[in-house]
Motif scaffolding. Structure first.
Motif, PDB file in Angstrom:
ATOM      1  N   LYS A  38       0.830  -1.207   0.000  1.00  6.55           N
ATOM      2  CA  LYS A  38       0.000   0.000   0.000  1.00  6.55           C
ATOM      3  C   LYS A  38       0.864   1.255   0.000  1.00  6.55           C
ATOM      4  O   LYS A  38       0.654   2.168  -0.808  1.00  6.55           O
ATOM      5  CB  LYS A  38      -0.923  -0.006   1.216  1.00  6.55           C
ATOM      6  N   GLU A  39       1.857   1.316   0.903  1.00  3.37           N
ATOM      7  CA  GLU A  39       2.712   2.496   0.958  1.00  3.37           C
ATOM      8  C   GLU A  39       3.549   2.636  -0.299  1.00  3.37           C
ATOM      9  O   GLU A  39       3.732   3.746  -0.820  1.00  3.37           O
ATOM     10  CB  GLU A  39       3.628   2.449   2.179  1.00  3.37           C
ATOM     11  N   TYR A  40       4.068   1.518  -0.798  1.00  2.00           N
ATOM     12  CA  TYR A  40       4.864   1.557  -2.021  1.00  2.00           C
ATOM     13  C   TYR A  40       4.041   2.155  -3.155  1.00  2.00           C
ATOM     14  O   TYR A  40       4.508   3.046  -3.880  1.00  2.00           O
ATOM     15  CB  TYR A  40       5.338   0.157  -2.400  1.00  2.00           C
ATOM     16  N   ASP A  41       2.812   1.683  -3.294  1.00  2.00           N
ATOM     17  CA  ASP A  41       1.957   2.130  -4.395  1.00  2.00           C
ATOM     18  C   ASP A  41       1.510   3.576  -4.223  1.00  2.00           C
ATOM     19  O   ASP A  41       1.513   4.363  -5.174  1.00  2.00           O
ATOM     20  CB  ASP A  41       0.732   1.215  -4.492  1.00  2.00           C
ATOM     21  N   GLU A  42       1.129   3.957  -2.995  1.00  2.00           N
ATOM     22  CA  GLU A  42       0.516   5.271  -2.792  1.00  2.00           C
ATOM     23  C   GLU A  42       1.514   6.417  -2.680  1.00  2.00           C
ATOM     24  O   GLU A  42       1.169   7.563  -2.979  1.00  2.00           O
ATOM     25  CB  GLU A  42      -0.360   5.227  -1.535  1.00  2.00           C
ATOM     26  N   SER A  43       2.751   6.129  -2.231  1.00  2.00           N
ATOM     27  CA  SER A  43       3.664   7.257  -2.023  1.00  2.00           C
ATOM     28  C   SER A  43       5.145   6.939  -2.230  1.00  2.00           C
ATOM     29  O   SER A  43       5.862   7.706  -2.871  1.00  2.00           O
ATOM     30  CB  SER A  43       3.480   7.828  -0.611  1.00  2.00           C
ATOM     31  N   PHE A  44       5.619   5.821  -1.699  1.00  2.00           N
ATOM     32  CA  PHE A  44       7.051   5.560  -1.654  1.00  2.00           C
ATOM     33  C   PHE A  44       7.689   5.517  -3.030  1.00  2.00           C
ATOM     34  O   PHE A  44       8.744   6.131  -3.261  1.00  2.00           O
ATOM     35  CB  PHE A  44       7.316   4.243  -0.908  1.00  2.00           C
ATOM     36  N   GLU A  62      -9.590 -11.818  -7.395  1.00  2.00           N
ATOM     37  CA  GLU A  62     -10.852 -11.155  -7.729  1.00  2.00           C
ATOM     38  C   GLU A  62     -10.836  -9.683  -7.321  1.00  2.00           C
ATOM     39  O   GLU A  62     -11.703  -8.897  -7.740  1.00  2.00           O
ATOM     40  CB  GLU A  62     -12.024 -11.872  -7.050  1.00  2.00           C
ATOM     41  N   ASP A  63      -9.859  -9.293  -6.505  1.00  2.00           N
ATOM     42  CA  ASP A  63      -9.736  -7.896  -6.092  1.00  2.00           C
ATOM     43  C   ASP A  63      -9.049  -7.032  -7.146  1.00  2.00           C
ATOM     44  O   ASP A  63      -8.915  -5.818  -6.975  1.00  2.00           O
ATOM     45  CB  ASP A  63      -8.932  -7.802  -4.784  1.00  2.00           C
ATOM     46  N   ILE A  64      -8.605  -7.658  -8.242  1.00  2.68           N
ATOM     47  CA  ILE A  64      -7.881  -6.947  -9.298  1.00  2.68           C
ATOM     48  C   ILE A  64      -8.846  -6.525 -10.394  1.00  2.68           C
ATOM     49  O   ILE A  64      -9.613  -7.344 -10.911  1.00  2.68           O
ATOM     50  CB  ILE A  64      -6.784  -7.850  -9.907  1.00  2.68           C
ATOM     51  N   LYS A 102      -9.479  -3.448  -5.297  1.00  2.00           N
ATOM     52  CA  LYS A 102      -9.965  -3.396  -3.920  1.00  2.00           C
ATOM     53  C   LYS A 102      -8.798  -3.129  -2.956  1.00  2.00           C
ATOM     54  O   LYS A 102      -7.663  -3.522  -3.225  1.00  2.00           O
ATOM     55  CB  LYS A 102     -10.679  -4.694  -3.567  1.00  2.00           C
ATOM     56  N   PRO A 103      -9.059  -2.476  -1.818  1.00  2.00           N
ATOM     57  CA  PRO A 103      -7.994  -2.111  -0.872  1.00  2.00           C
ATOM     58  C   PRO A 103      -7.568  -3.265   0.026  1.00  2.00           C
ATOM     59  O   PRO A 103      -7.630  -3.189   1.264  1.00  2.00           O
ATOM     60  CB  PRO A 103      -8.641  -0.972  -0.065  1.00  2.00           C
ATOM     61  N   THR A 104      -7.123  -4.353  -0.601  1.00  2.00           N
ATOM     62  CA  THR A 104      -6.560  -5.503   0.103  1.00  2.00           C
ATOM     63  C   THR A 104      -5.093  -5.616  -0.275  1.00  2.00           C
ATOM     64  O   THR A 104      -4.610  -4.917  -1.185  1.00  2.00           O
ATOM     65  CB  THR A 104      -7.281  -6.795  -0.301  1.00  2.00           C
ATOM     66  N   PHE A 105      -4.380  -6.504   0.398  1.00  2.00           N
ATOM     67  CA  PHE A 105      -2.991  -6.743   0.002  1.00  2.00           C
ATOM     68  C   PHE A 105      -2.936  -7.135  -1.473  1.00  2.00           C
ATOM     69  O   PHE A 105      -2.100  -6.625  -2.227  1.00  2.00           O
ATOM     70  CB  PHE A 105      -2.366  -7.832   0.870  1.00  2.00           C
ATOM     71  N   ALA A 106      -3.815  -8.027  -1.884  1.00  2.00           N
ATOM     72  CA  ALA A 106      -3.842  -8.461  -3.286  1.00  2.00           C
ATOM     73  C   ALA A 106      -4.046  -7.286  -4.230  1.00  2.00           C
ATOM     74  O   ALA A 106      -3.381  -7.177  -5.268  1.00  2.00           O
ATOM     75  CB  ALA A 106      -4.942  -9.501  -3.496  1.00  2.00           C
ATOM     76  N   GLY A 107      -4.963  -6.376  -3.862  1.00  2.00           N
ATOM     77  CA  GLY A 107      -5.253  -5.240  -4.721  1.00  2.00           C
ATOM     78  C   GLY A 107      -4.082  -4.292  -4.865  1.00  2.00           C
ATOM     79  O   GLY A 107      -3.755  -3.851  -5.976  1.00  2.00           O
ATOM     80  N   TYR A 108      -3.421  -3.975  -3.747  1.00  2.00           N
ATOM     81  CA  TYR A 108      -2.274  -3.063  -3.795  1.00  2.00           C
ATOM     82  C   TYR A 108      -1.068  -3.723  -4.475  1.00  2.00           C
ATOM     83  O   TYR A 108      -0.359  -3.090  -5.264  1.00  2.00           O
ATOM     84  CB  TYR A 108      -1.895  -2.627  -2.386  1.00  2.00           C
ATOM     85  N   TYR A 109      -0.830  -4.983  -4.177  1.00  2.00           N
ATOM     86  CA  TYR A 109       0.298  -5.714  -4.746  1.00  2.00           C
ATOM     87  C   TYR A 109       0.150  -5.806  -6.266  1.00  2.00           C
ATOM     88  O   TYR A 109       1.100  -5.548  -7.019  1.00  2.00           O
ATOM     89  CB  TYR A 109       0.329  -7.105  -4.116  1.00  2.00           C
ATOM     90  N   ALA A 110      -1.063  -6.171  -6.702  1.00  2.00           N
ATOM     91  CA  ALA A 110      -1.313  -6.288  -8.142  1.00  2.00           C
ATOM     92  C   ALA A 110      -1.169  -4.938  -8.837  1.00  2.00           C
ATOM     93  O   ALA A 110      -0.685  -4.871  -9.970  1.00  2.00           O
ATOM     94  CB  ALA A 110      -2.705  -6.856  -8.389  1.00  2.00           C
TER      95      ALA A 110
END
Length: 265
Positions: free
Chosen positions: A85-91, A127-129, A138-146
């Protein structure tokens, strides 16, 4: 010359053959490691007052051991405490990791520890992708990772992705969640093209008390531990290349406007 050392061997497991020079990891000239403290060569220190310090020494990271042993360029897209999440949103943006001059042929993704155990985030499923709009994941680990994979693929469509699972310990409760994480990554590898799993959950040694005595410094690895991790990662990628040679025949064209239509791509 024994050619069997350099091709797929029947019934071989991924870490049966440990390479000492990078093996076929060297088909890549550039790799980026997206991860947390364990991808950053983090060491723990203890102060006289009992406090603990955490220090990212990137020159000791397993990525930089790979760079020196294989003679390739490896970038650290990592920091202690990192989550998807942090990597995707800001880092990533703050550090210019989306920049075209930092595009690589391959990406090793080693995220999940802080997400699932630190933030207690929901693992999620493929399915969160949202394949058409990554911003709608979707705001899950799977969603942010994908979303990280999807974002890189918009810039480097043919890049190879290696998704790293978490090794087991004696803690069976944590192992259960690590198993869910591993299952998700296998589904991700099926979902995205040019994507493979480095499955340390199944094939690495159990990180038990004896392992930690040899390879840990507190809750993170010592230099020998990061060297061992580098050897496992290189050997696993070597295994993947040898068992899927047609997938890697054109890696030299990644990021280039060329291809060979007679070979799988």
């Amino acid at each position: 010359m024994d050619i069997k050392r350099f091709i797929a061997v029947p019934d071989e497991k991924p870490l049966d053959h440990i390479v000492e020079d990078g093996g076929f990891t060297k088909v890549f000239r550039s790799i980026a490691c997206i991860g947390d403290s364990l991808s950053s060569g983090e060491f723990e220190s203890n102060c006289s007052n009992g406090g603990t310090g955490y220090h990212d020494f990137f020159e000791y990271s397993w990525g930089q051991y790979i760079a020196r042993e294989a003679g390739i360029n490896v970038l650290n897209f990592s920091r202690g405490g990192m989550t998807a999440k942090e990597y995707d949103e800001s880092f990533a943006a703050m550090n210019g990791f989306w920049s075209e001059d930092k595009l690589c042929q391959a990406y090793i993704m080693a995220l999940g520890v802080n997400d699932l155990f630190g933030k207690n985030q929901e693992v999620g499923t493929v399915e969160d992708i949202n394949i058409d709009n990554r911003f709608a994941n979707k705001p899950t680990f799977a969603g942010y990772y994908a979303k990280i994979i999807q974002s890189m693929k918009t810039m480097q469509p043919k890049a190879m992705f290696f998704l790293m699972t978490m090794p087991r310990t004696e803690d069976e409760e944590k192992n259960k969640k690590k198993g869910e994480h591993a299952e998700l990554l296998y589904r991700m590898a099926d979902f995205f093209d040019h994507t493979y799993v480095i499955d340390l959950y199944q094939y690495a040694p159990v990180y038990d008390a004896e392992f930690r005595r040899n390879f840990y410094l507190g809750g993170h690895m010592n230099p020998a531990g990061y060297i061992l991790t580098a050897k496992m990662v290189m050997s696993y990628i070597d295994y993947i290349v040898r068992h899927n040679p047609e997938d890697f025949a054109q890696v030299g064209f990644i990021g280039k406007p060329y291809y060979n239509a007679k070979v799988k791509w």
